[in-house]
Motif scaffolding. Structure first.
Motif, PDB file in Angstrom:
ATOM      1  N   MET A 150       0.870  -1.171   0.000  1.00 29.93           N
ATOM      2  CA  MET A 150       0.000   0.000   0.000  1.00 29.93           C
ATOM      3  C   MET A 150       0.907   1.221   0.000  1.00 29.93           C
ATOM      4  O   MET A 150       1.716   1.407   0.914  1.00 29.93           O
ATOM      5  CB  MET A 150      -0.909  -0.015   1.225  1.00 29.93           C
ATOM      6  N   GLU A 179      -2.034  -1.574  -3.784  1.00 29.98           N
ATOM      7  CA  GLU A 179      -3.039  -0.524  -3.628  1.00 29.98           C
ATOM      8  C   GLU A 179      -2.331   0.822  -3.520  1.00 29.98           C
ATOM      9  O   GLU A 179      -1.398   0.989  -2.744  1.00 29.98           O
ATOM     10  CB  GLU A 179      -3.899  -0.761  -2.377  1.00 29.98           C
ATOM     11  N   TYR A 181      -2.903   5.195  -3.212  1.00 27.63           N
ATOM     12  CA  TYR A 181      -3.868   6.169  -2.693  1.00 27.63           C
ATOM     13  C   TYR A 181      -3.343   7.588  -2.889  1.00 27.63           C
ATOM     14  O   TYR A 181      -2.131   7.821  -3.019  1.00 27.63           O
ATOM     15  CB  TYR A 181      -4.155   5.909  -1.212  1.00 27.63           C
ATOM     16  N   SER A 189      -9.769   4.448   4.586  1.00 25.80           N
ATOM     17  CA  SER A 189     -10.540   3.230   4.837  1.00 25.80           C
ATOM     18  C   SER A 189     -10.849   2.452   3.560  1.00 25.80           C
ATOM     19  O   SER A 189     -10.675   1.214   3.533  1.00 25.80           O
ATOM     20  CB  SER A 189     -11.841   3.566   5.566  1.00 25.80           C
ATOM     21  N   THR A 191      -9.203   2.251   0.786  1.00 24.83           N
ATOM     22  CA  THR A 191      -7.970   1.626   0.281  1.00 24.83           C
ATOM     23  C   THR A 191      -7.587   0.434   1.142  1.00 24.83           C
ATOM     24  O   THR A 191      -7.203  -0.620   0.625  1.00 24.83           O
ATOM     25  CB  THR A 191      -6.823   2.649   0.259  1.00 24.83           C
ATOM     26  N   VAL A 192      -7.682   0.598   2.459  1.00 23.56           N
ATOM     27  CA  VAL A 192      -7.367  -0.521   3.362  1.00 23.56           C
ATOM     28  C   VAL A 192      -8.360  -1.656   3.147  1.00 23.56           C
ATOM     29  O   VAL A 192      -7.977  -2.837   3.132  1.00 23.56           O
ATOM     30  CB  VAL A 192      -7.376  -0.046   4.834  1.00 23.56           C
ATOM     31  N   GLN A 193      -9.627  -1.333   2.959  1.00 21.23           N
ATOM     32  CA  GLN A 193     -10.636  -2.360   2.713  1.00 21.23           C
ATOM     33  C   GLN A 193     -10.332  -3.139   1.441  1.00 21.23           C
ATOM     34  O   GLN A 193     -10.435  -4.365   1.396  1.00 21.23           O
ATOM     35  CB  GLN A 193     -12.022  -1.724   2.624  1.00 21.23           C
ATOM     36  N   LEU A 195      -7.382  -3.453   0.077  1.00 17.35           N
ATOM     37  CA  LEU A 195      -6.165  -4.221   0.334  1.00 17.35           C
ATOM     38  C   LEU A 195      -6.490  -5.535   1.033  1.00 17.35           C
ATOM     39  O   LEU A 195      -5.881  -6.582   0.753  1.00 17.35           O
ATOM     40  CB  LEU A 195      -5.213  -3.395   1.199  1.00 17.35           C
ATOM     41  N   ALA A 196      -7.483  -5.499   1.926  1.00 13.88           N
ATOM     42  CA  ALA A 196      -7.840  -6.676   2.726  1.00 13.88           C
ATOM     43  C   ALA A 196      -8.862  -7.572   2.047  1.00 13.88           C
ATOM     44  O   ALA A 196      -9.242  -8.619   2.604  1.00 13.88           O
ATOM     45  CB  ALA A 196      -8.369  -6.230   4.081  1.00 13.88           C
ATOM     46  N   LEU A 208       3.911  -1.090   3.938  1.00 12.76           N
ATOM     47  CA  LEU A 208       3.250   0.203   4.068  1.00 12.76           C
ATOM     48  C   LEU A 208       4.286   1.293   3.801  1.00 12.76           C
ATOM     49  O   LEU A 208       5.170   1.535   4.633  1.00 12.76           O
ATOM     50  CB  LEU A 208       2.635   0.363   5.461  1.00 12.76           C
ATOM     51  N   VAL A 218      -3.165   4.243   8.963  1.00 14.25           N
ATOM     52  CA  VAL A 218      -3.373   3.036   8.161  1.00 14.25           C
ATOM     53  C   VAL A 218      -3.256   1.788   9.034  1.00 14.25           C
ATOM     54  O   VAL A 218      -4.099   0.881   8.972  1.00 14.25           O
ATOM     55  CB  VAL A 218      -2.363   2.978   7.009  1.00 14.25           C
ATOM     56  N   LEU A 222      -6.175  -1.517  10.006  1.00 12.74           N
ATOM     57  CA  LEU A 222      -6.044  -2.901   9.525  1.00 12.74           C
ATOM     58  C   LEU A 222      -6.899  -3.902  10.312  1.00 12.74           C
ATOM     59  O   LEU A 222      -7.606  -4.719   9.704  1.00 12.74           O
ATOM     60  CB  LEU A 222      -4.571  -3.312   9.541  1.00 12.74           C
TER      61      LEU A 222
END
Length: 360
Positions: A150, A179, A181, A189, A191-193, A195-196, A208, A218, A222
């Protein structure tokens, strides 16, 4: 039979001037003057430690601008500088380099922008390439095979993702998700979503590529998206070189590569005892560059700063560890692998003392 020499013919022989001039181009006025002064002070420390009477450091103020850097470089060359140390900023390097290279003089700049590197013009700033390569190699040795990343959608993020692609391939790992951003975004959020979204078990580690408040934000997101830092190793870059990172629980246990802090700590203590203030982080770059110049001026023969001497494959030992200048203008560094802990960051894999052990 030779004619006798008369008193009129006897003239005193002028002593040979053995002075070796090296210019230091740093911002001594302007917004970055405090950093520039710290770098000049560090360079003076190196001369005290390693220089001799024939070595002369010639400081020139870049004013922190491209125009100032170009003017400073031309003035240094006119003054007979045989090597240019600096400037600091990427744009200043680009402005100063044509005059320096046109004069056939080498330049060791303090930029970390690899696009400014060229034959005879090195960038010795802390670029992400070495950091990514080192931490990925270590992670692979610890059983990590699948890595996600990310990173911000800017030059730094591009450098990290590019370095990660190469490092993973070289180590035998693979990139499973990338990912990017907007670095100006205040809500990461989504982007993290994303990624997961691969679900638990889809990745072994996440790199990161950020630091400071953005990194903490960030990392804290997680667990909310079922990424457990106890199961997925978090990896970082030199932006993680912050002893307070362990105050964010999700970052505890994360790994990143950086110069071993022990040698830098000794330098910082000496600097503070000499000048009565703490040095800027980049002061070590100026110390190492000036130390390298002083040693080569003393031991490098009639052309101390020729490419052969500067690109010695064995490299040099500095405050920030071993480093060597590559023919393409980039720099290899020997870094330690650090782990984030609640009480500060600790070395978990020592920095190498020889490039032979690095395998590159």
């Amino acid at each position: 039979m030779p004619a006798p020499i008369t008193s009129e013919q006897l003239q005193p022989v002028s002593p040979v001037d053995r002075t070796v001039k090296v210019a230091l181009l740093v911002p001594l006025t302007g917004n970055a003057a405090e950093i520039g002064q710290g770098m000049l002070d560090a360079a003076q420390m190196a001369l005290f430690d390693l220089g001799d009477d024939d070595f002369q450091l010639v400081p020139r103020d870049t004013k922190g601008t491209p125009g100032g850097a170009s003017e400073a470089a031309r003035a240094a060359l006119a003054d007979g500088a045989k090597l240019i140390l600096g400037p600091l900023f990427s744009s200043s390097v680009g402005a100063a380099r044509p005059a320096v290279q046109g004069a056939g003089v080498s330049m060791i700049s303090f930029s970390n922008n690899p696009t400014q590197a060229a034959n005879g013009a090195w960038t010795i700033g802390f670029a992400p390439d070495n950091q990514v390569r080192r931490v990925v190699s270590y992670a692979k040795s610890q059983g990590i095979n699948r890595i996600s990343v990310m990173a911000p959608r800017d030059g730094y993020g591009e450098a990290v993702t590019s370095a990660l692609t190469t490092a993973a391939s070289d180590a035998g790992a693979r990139i499973v998700r990338t990912e990017r951003y907007d670095p100006a975004s205040t809500d990461l959020s989504p982007t993290v979503q994303s990624l997961a979204s691969g679900g638990p078990g889809s990745t072994d580690a996440i790199m990161l590529a950020d630091g400071g408040p953005k990194l903490r934000s960030v990392a804290s997101l997680l667990p909310a998206f079922q990424v457990d830092p106890a199961q997925v190793k978090l990896l970082g870059t030199g932006l993680w070189d912050d002893p307070t990172l362990g105050t964010e629980p999700a970052l505890v246990g994360g790994w990143y590569a950086a110069p071993d802090p022990a040698a830098r700590r000794e330098f910082e203590q000496r600097f503070e005892a000499t000048y009565g203030r703490k040095p800027p982080r980049l002061a070590t770059l100026a110390y190492d560059a000036a130390a390298l110049a002083a040693v080569l001026a003393r031991n490098g023969g009639p052309a101390p700063f020729d490419t052969l001497n500067l690109t010695n494959p064995n490299g040099f030992a500095g405050v920030d560890g071993i480093f060597r200048l590559r023919p393409d203008g980039l720099v290899d560094r020997g870094l330690a692998v650090m782990e984030v802990t609640p009480s500060g960051n600790r070395v978990i894999d020592p920095a190498p003392t020889s490039f032979q052990t690095l395998g590159y």
